[in-house]
Design a protein around this motif. Structure first.
Motif: not given
Length: 649
Positions: A558-559, A562-568, A570-571, A597
């Motif tokens: 999901w991250q 939504s292009a939330d690469w930093n969060a992805a 880290e996960t 990223d």
């Protein structure tokens, strides 16, 4: 003439006189005498005071009524030290042992009470319960058959539990349901009914019974522990902890609550708490195999295989009855390079528990590593046939099939694995035997497990309307069974009715919010256009199950979406820290995240590692192409895209 005084007749001095000592010896002697006097005083001061038998009996009654069964036992034992022939002491100790689940010790105390003159007829109920706890349901039924009408309710409870032990679940449920109708304030009857329903998969109705028991007897650790188990099943491990803590507040050494608290702490990664509660369980029951097993699991997680082996060895053969013991032994053997021994242990476990899916996956992987691809496929077949097969199992089966030369089947399995990583399950297996279905089609769906199998079979052969009708009927008949709601949701899903599927999965999640239900619910909500609700369901699950690798990987998907690469990143790095670098799908996901990223070199390294593990996996090839492109290697990316188009679909 003066009287002669003979020395031998001279009068002796009265009192105590020190012998003639030297100047140095005299202070030492005085010190020794003083020390002896002090120690005499200390002994007198520390000598246990005489036990007040009557007070000990009163304390035993009070603590038994308050739910502190261990204290009740200790107080009764103190009373018996004061008066070994106390009939009330033996009876109270027997009752305490029964509440602690110690049937053998209870039977010994009841036997002593009979020897002291207690009429046998007045002990029939207690004797029956003791025999039941000792594994003798037939003897228990014989004992309670002699009980008088004054003990009818107690006799019904024991009879119901004996029926359940004999496999007569329907008869047991009928007795308990009748009892709670006639005695609605019998907390122990509600607890027994809740436990029976829970063991049969009726989570909703079990929770109703457990809630009623806890409300009627808020000081009973048995009712509180059962409620905690149901809360854990429905809402996750974190929500269950207060219930186990409440049980331990009543009796700090209540063994079932300690074991559940230790296991739940382990699920949450709270290893210090897990160790503390397992140690307390060992104080409650020295040498307990369940507590030793949990400590062995903790040692294995910490990488101390030697200690884990020692703890399992100390548990002895009694630990073999614990399902996880053979599984853990096999894992320890495998880690130490004893692959064949691990294979034999897992095979033995599957002979006892053929539906143990984790054992099948471990055995399949071990067989594949040993070169027995055909054996791995056969072992993995029941796992792969499930609609909620996890990505690791599907990837493992794909490698085994590929090794036998069937690349098309391998590609299909890898596609399923890729879909499963995104939270989408392949709904039905396609290898159901239509002949068996036809033979069973006329049977009434009285057994939910059988009925669910029939529903899935009808769907797999294309009879979706018939499957839907049966699934709706089963859902209405057993509203408290999460499996029935899942079956209905699956039928709606395969028909493309995602909103209806999500509604059914919500009902299932209210009853048992585990990984398969979470994956279905998140997927159905996403396909129904309710992305916010899907994210909320995933967030709720992670709040209760923060160590769930499946949920963490789904969160990363999901991250990335939504292009939330930093969060992805880290996960996914957190997942890799726990799983290692042997999962091609995980490495491919990391490559995609780093490429998104803008970190081409790192993306390329992860993608290359994934490609070495699974060069024919379409998802891996696509991730490698994206990583090379991010690293400025356009030619290499184009070559991989050409290969991607040529892979079987």
């Amino acid at each position: 003439m003066a009287d002669t005084v003979y020395p031998m007749l001279q009068r002796r001095r009265r009192g105590f006189a020190l012998p003639t000592l030297g100047r140095r010896a005299r202070p030492i002697a005085i010190g020794l005498i003083a020390f002896a006097g002090v120690m005499t005083g200390v002994f007198a001061a520390t000598r246990p005071a005489p036990i007040d038998g009557a007070a000990a009996l009163a304390a035993s009654r009070a603590t038994l009524a308050a739910g502190n069964f261990n204290a009740a036992r200790s107080n009764a034992q103190a009373a018996l030290r004061a008066d070994p022939a106390s009939i009330q002491g033996h009876l109270l100790l027997a009752r305490a042992y029964l509440r602690l689940g110690e049937g053998g010790y209870a039977l010994a105390e009841l036997t002593r009470a009979r020897e002291l003159g207690v009429p046998a007829r007045s002990l029939d109920i207690l004797l029956g319960e003791a025999r039941l706890l000792g594994g003798d349901p037939d003897g228990a039924l014989a004992d309670i058959a002699r009980a008088g009408p004054a003990h009818a309710a107690e006799a019904t409870r024991v009879r119901a539990r004996a029926y359940a032990a004999q496999g007569r679940r329907g008869d047991a449920a009928g007795l308990l349901e009748s009892l709670v109708r006639t005695a609605p304030n019998d907390a122990r009857a509600w607890t027994d009914l809740g436990r029976l329903r829970f063991s049969g998969g009726e989570v909703g109705t079990a929770d109703i019974a457990a809630s009623r028991a806890a409300a009627l007897a808020p000081g009973d650790p048995e009712a509180l522990t059962l409620k905690g188990e149901l809360v854990r099943s429905r809402f996750g491990p974190l929500a269950s902890l207060p219930w186990f803590a409440a049980a331990l507040a009543r009796d700090a050494y209540h063994y079932p609550a300690l074991i559940e608290q230790a296991a739940t702490s382990g699920e949450l990664g709270r290893h210090r708490e897990m160790l503390a509660h397992s140690r307390a369980a060992l104080l409650a029951r020295p040498g307990d195999p369940q507590a030793l097993y949990l400590q062995a699991v903790l040692s294995a997680r910490a990488g101390n295989a030697g200690l884990a082996r020692a703890l399992l060895g100390h548990a002895g053969t009694a630990a073999d009855a614990i399902p996880g013991t053979m599984l853990l032994w096999g894992m320890l053997d495998h880690r130490s390079g004893q692959g064949e021994q691990a294979i034999e242990r897992w095979r033995a476990l599957l002979r006892i528990q053929p539906l143990n899916l984790r054992a099948r996956v471990l055995l399949g992987a071990a067989l594949l590593r040993s070169g027995d691809a055909a054996g791995a496929i056969e072992t993995m077949r029941p796992v792969v046939a499930r609609d909620d097969a996890d990505p690791h199992a599907l990837t493992l089966a794909a490698r085994a099939v590929e090794r036998l030369g069937d690349r098309v089947a391998a590609a299909r399995l890898l596609d399923r694995a890729a879909i499963a990583r995104q939270g989408v399950a392949a709904i039905f297996a396609s290898d159901t035997d239509p002949a068996a279905l036809a033979a069973a089609a006329g049977a009434a769906p009285s057994d939910p497990t059988y009925a669910i199998g029939l529903i899935r079979g009808l769907a797999s052969t294309g009879r979706l309307d018939a499957a839907l009708a049966r699934a709706q009927a089963l859902s209405r008949a057993t509203p408290g069974a999460p499996a029935a709601q899942v079956a209905l949701g699956d039928i709606h899903a395969v028909r493309g009715r995602w909103r209806e599927a999500a509604q059914a999965y919500r009902r299932a999640a209210d009853l048992r919010f585990d990984e398969p239900v979470m994956l279905r619910l998140v997927d159905a909500l996403g396909r129904a256009g309710a992305a916010r609700d899907a994210a909320g369901a995933l967030s709720l699950y992670l709040s209760q199950n923060p160590r769930s690798l499946v949920a963490q990987r789904l969160l990363a998907q999901w991250q990335m979406a939504s292009a939330d690469w930093n969060a992805a990143i880290e996960t996914l790095e957190g997942v890799r820290g726990r799983l290692g670098s042997g999962d091609a799908g995980l490495l491919a996901d990391l490559a995609r995240a780093y490429a998104g990223d803008g970190d081409g070199p790192v993306a390329r390294r992860y993608a290359a590692a994934a490609y070495r593990l699974a060069p024919m996996n379409a998802g891996v090839v696509a991730a490698y192409a994206a990583a090379l492109d991010a690293d400025g290697q356009a030619d290499g990316a184009r070559q991989l895209l050409v290969k991607l188009r040529q892979l079987p679909r």
